[in-house]
Design an enzyme around this catalytic site. Sequence first.
Site, PDB file in Angstrom:
ATOM      1  N   PHE A  93       0.867  -1.192   0.000  1.00 30.28           N
ATOM      2  CA  PHE A  93       0.000   0.000   0.000  1.00 30.28           C
ATOM      3  C   PHE A  93       0.896   1.232   0.000  1.00 30.28           C
ATOM      4  O   PHE A  93       1.717   1.407   0.900  1.00 30.28           O
ATOM      5  CB  PHE A  93      -0.927   0.028   1.220  1.00 30.28           C
ATOM      6  CG  PHE A  93      -1.894   1.187   1.169  1.00 30.28           C
ATOM      7  CD1 PHE A  93      -3.105   1.070   0.508  1.00 30.28           C
ATOM      8  CD2 PHE A  93      -1.569   2.414   1.744  1.00 30.28           C
ATOM      9  CE1 PHE A  93      -3.986   2.150   0.417  1.00 30.28           C
ATOM     10  CE2 PHE A  93      -2.442   3.494   1.666  1.00 30.28           C
ATOM     11  CZ  PHE A  93      -3.658   3.355   1.007  1.00 30.28           C
ATOM     12  N   ASP A 105       9.293   3.127   1.474  1.00 33.32           N
ATOM     13  CA  ASP A 105       8.110   3.825   1.984  1.00 33.32           C
ATOM     14  C   ASP A 105       8.009   3.577   3.489  1.00 33.32           C
ATOM     15  O   ASP A 105       7.692   2.474   3.925  1.00 33.32           O
ATOM     16  CB  ASP A 105       6.871   3.287   1.249  1.00 33.32           C
ATOM     17  CG  ASP A 105       5.577   3.928   1.730  1.00 33.32           C
ATOM     18  OD1 ASP A 105       5.589   4.553   2.804  1.00 33.32           O
ATOM     19  OD2 ASP A 105       4.554   3.780   1.036  1.00 33.32           O
ATOM     20  N   LYS A 139       2.740  10.927   7.938  1.00 33.24           N
ATOM     21  CA  LYS A 139       2.022  10.576   9.162  1.00 33.24           C
ATOM     22  C   LYS A 139       2.511  11.332  10.411  1.00 33.24           C
ATOM     23  O   LYS A 139       2.093  12.442  10.649  1.00 33.24           O
ATOM     24  CB  LYS A 139       2.036   9.061   9.354  1.00 33.24           C
ATOM     25  CG  LYS A 139       1.178   8.343   8.263  1.00 33.24           C
ATOM     26  CD  LYS A 139       0.667   7.036   8.739  1.00 33.24           C
ATOM     27  CE  LYS A 139       0.074   6.178   7.629  1.00 33.24           C
ATOM     28  NZ  LYS A 139      -1.350   6.291   7.474  1.00 33.24           N
TER      29      LYS A 139
HETATM   30  C1  LIG Z   1       2.930   2.623   3.750  1.00 37.40           C
HETATM   31  C2  LIG Z   1       1.995   3.732   3.358  1.00 37.40           C
HETATM   32  N1  LIG Z   1       2.270   4.463   2.265  1.00 37.40           N
HETATM   33  C3  LIG Z   1       1.475   5.481   1.888  1.00 37.40           C
HETATM   34  C4  LIG Z   1       0.334   5.810   2.594  1.00 37.40           C
HETATM   35  C5  LIG Z   1      -0.535   6.958   2.142  1.00 37.40           C
HETATM   36  O1  LIG Z   1      -0.458   7.995   3.054  1.00 37.40           O
HETATM   37  P1  LIG Z   1      -1.598   9.133   3.069  1.00 37.40           P
HETATM   38  O2  LIG Z   1      -2.843   8.482   3.554  1.00 37.40           O
HETATM   39  O3  LIG Z   1      -1.059  10.186   4.003  1.00 37.40           O
HETATM   40  O4  LIG Z   1      -1.712   9.641   1.677  1.00 37.40           O
HETATM   41  C6  LIG Z   1       0.012   5.060   3.731  1.00 37.40           C
HETATM   42  C7  LIG Z   1      -1.225   5.348   4.483  1.00 37.40           C
HETATM   43  O5  LIG Z   1      -1.722   4.571   5.254  1.00 37.40           O
HETATM   44  C8  LIG Z   1       0.858   3.994   4.125  1.00 37.40           C
HETATM   45  O6  LIG Z   1       0.590   3.256   5.194  1.00 37.40           O
END
Ligand SMILES: Cc1ncc(COP(=O)(O)O)c(C=O)c1O
Length: 387
Positions: A130, A215, A244
């Site tokens: 994700f 990520d 976050k």
């Molecule tokens: C690993 C990871 N990447 C990207 C995102 C996307 O972040 P955002 O919701 O701030 O766009 C998330 C959100 O949960 C995530 O857990």
Amino acid sequence: MDFYEIETKYGAGVYAKQHLSIVRGQGASLFDADGNEYLDCTSGHGVANLGHAHPKVAEAIAKQASTLITLFESYPNDKRATLMQKMVTLVPGLERVFFCNSGTEAVEAALKFARISTGRTKFVAAMRAFHGRTFGALSATFNKRYRQGVEPLVPGFSHVPYNNIEALENAVTDKTAAVILEVIQGEGGVYPADPEYIQAARRICDEKGALLIIDEIQSGFGRTGMMFAVQHFDVTPDMLCCAKSLAGGVPMGAVLIGEKVDNLTPGTHGTTFGGNPLSCAAGLAALAAIEEEDLAGQAAEKGAYLMDKLRQIDSPIIREVRGMGLMVGVELKQKVAPYLKALQDRNILALNAGMTVLRLLPPLVISYEQLDRLVVALTDVLTAEDS
Ligand SMILES: Cc1ncc(COP(=O)(O)O)c(C=O)c1O
């Protein structure tokens, strides 16, 4: 009308709303309008590592709000410059930073930077990954549930099984701009990477001339027991995406950038709110508190304590307890939704990760008493007669 009805009536409809309105937070506790307390094991999906209403973050925000909230990045600023200096000390080898406003924007920027920098177009991501919901990040995201109905996505993405070195080796070619990976898959089910996998990803990228994007949007800022999860494995990526909890709850994202990334000239990317002084002031206060309170160390110890207790729960429906630090998954042999509801009835808020994994992302300041309360409630719901 109560808040639930108002939001259900006027919201876009893209969120499944809980029948629980929250109006205040303190540390690892959230409160409804009647003052009922709930133990927060969600941290707003991994945002509130510092807990809610952290006094130093609150003070920095209040002070900056009456000083200067907004300033486009063309004009340098004291808070932004200081935060840049701080950010580039976090991972040796990542010496520049791009600021944005969310996780998906950090991923979006990293993907663009990879194409700009390498002149190549292809990306390799992992199954179950994700990375966000804007078109580029969504193209790197695996689960059909997020992709259905909005395709076609960005071309050039392929997905390989996670933790499978051979598959990664075969997928990366001289057309690959970057490999993008989570060090511990969050939304995908709380699956930690094997150290050898992340190390092999580094080697494969180097051999094929591709960039490695890590990520850390969910795993960053102490959550897994180190400032960033990749630091457990002694690997330096070419770009590290974070967001976050970076600014203690104020929306902010960032990409830390290594020396192999180049050709980033004025106009190649940008965002109106990126690096605004309010978020930067919050980020400075949050990073100072994360270090002063040794939240990474706390996450390591509390995570080990929690996982040990969870592994002692004698329940036929637990398949596995896994995680890193305070990023913990309890995989069940059945659907998780009823157990989340049962926990909420006991004033504990937790998350799912897919259909069968119960995910715990408490604030890293959670106390041992609160962890014990969580374990008692989980034992209760997972060993109940009708479970
Ligand atoms: C690993 C990871 N990447 C990207 C995102 C996307 O972040 P955002 O919701 O701030 O766009 C998330 C959100 O949960 C995530 O857990």
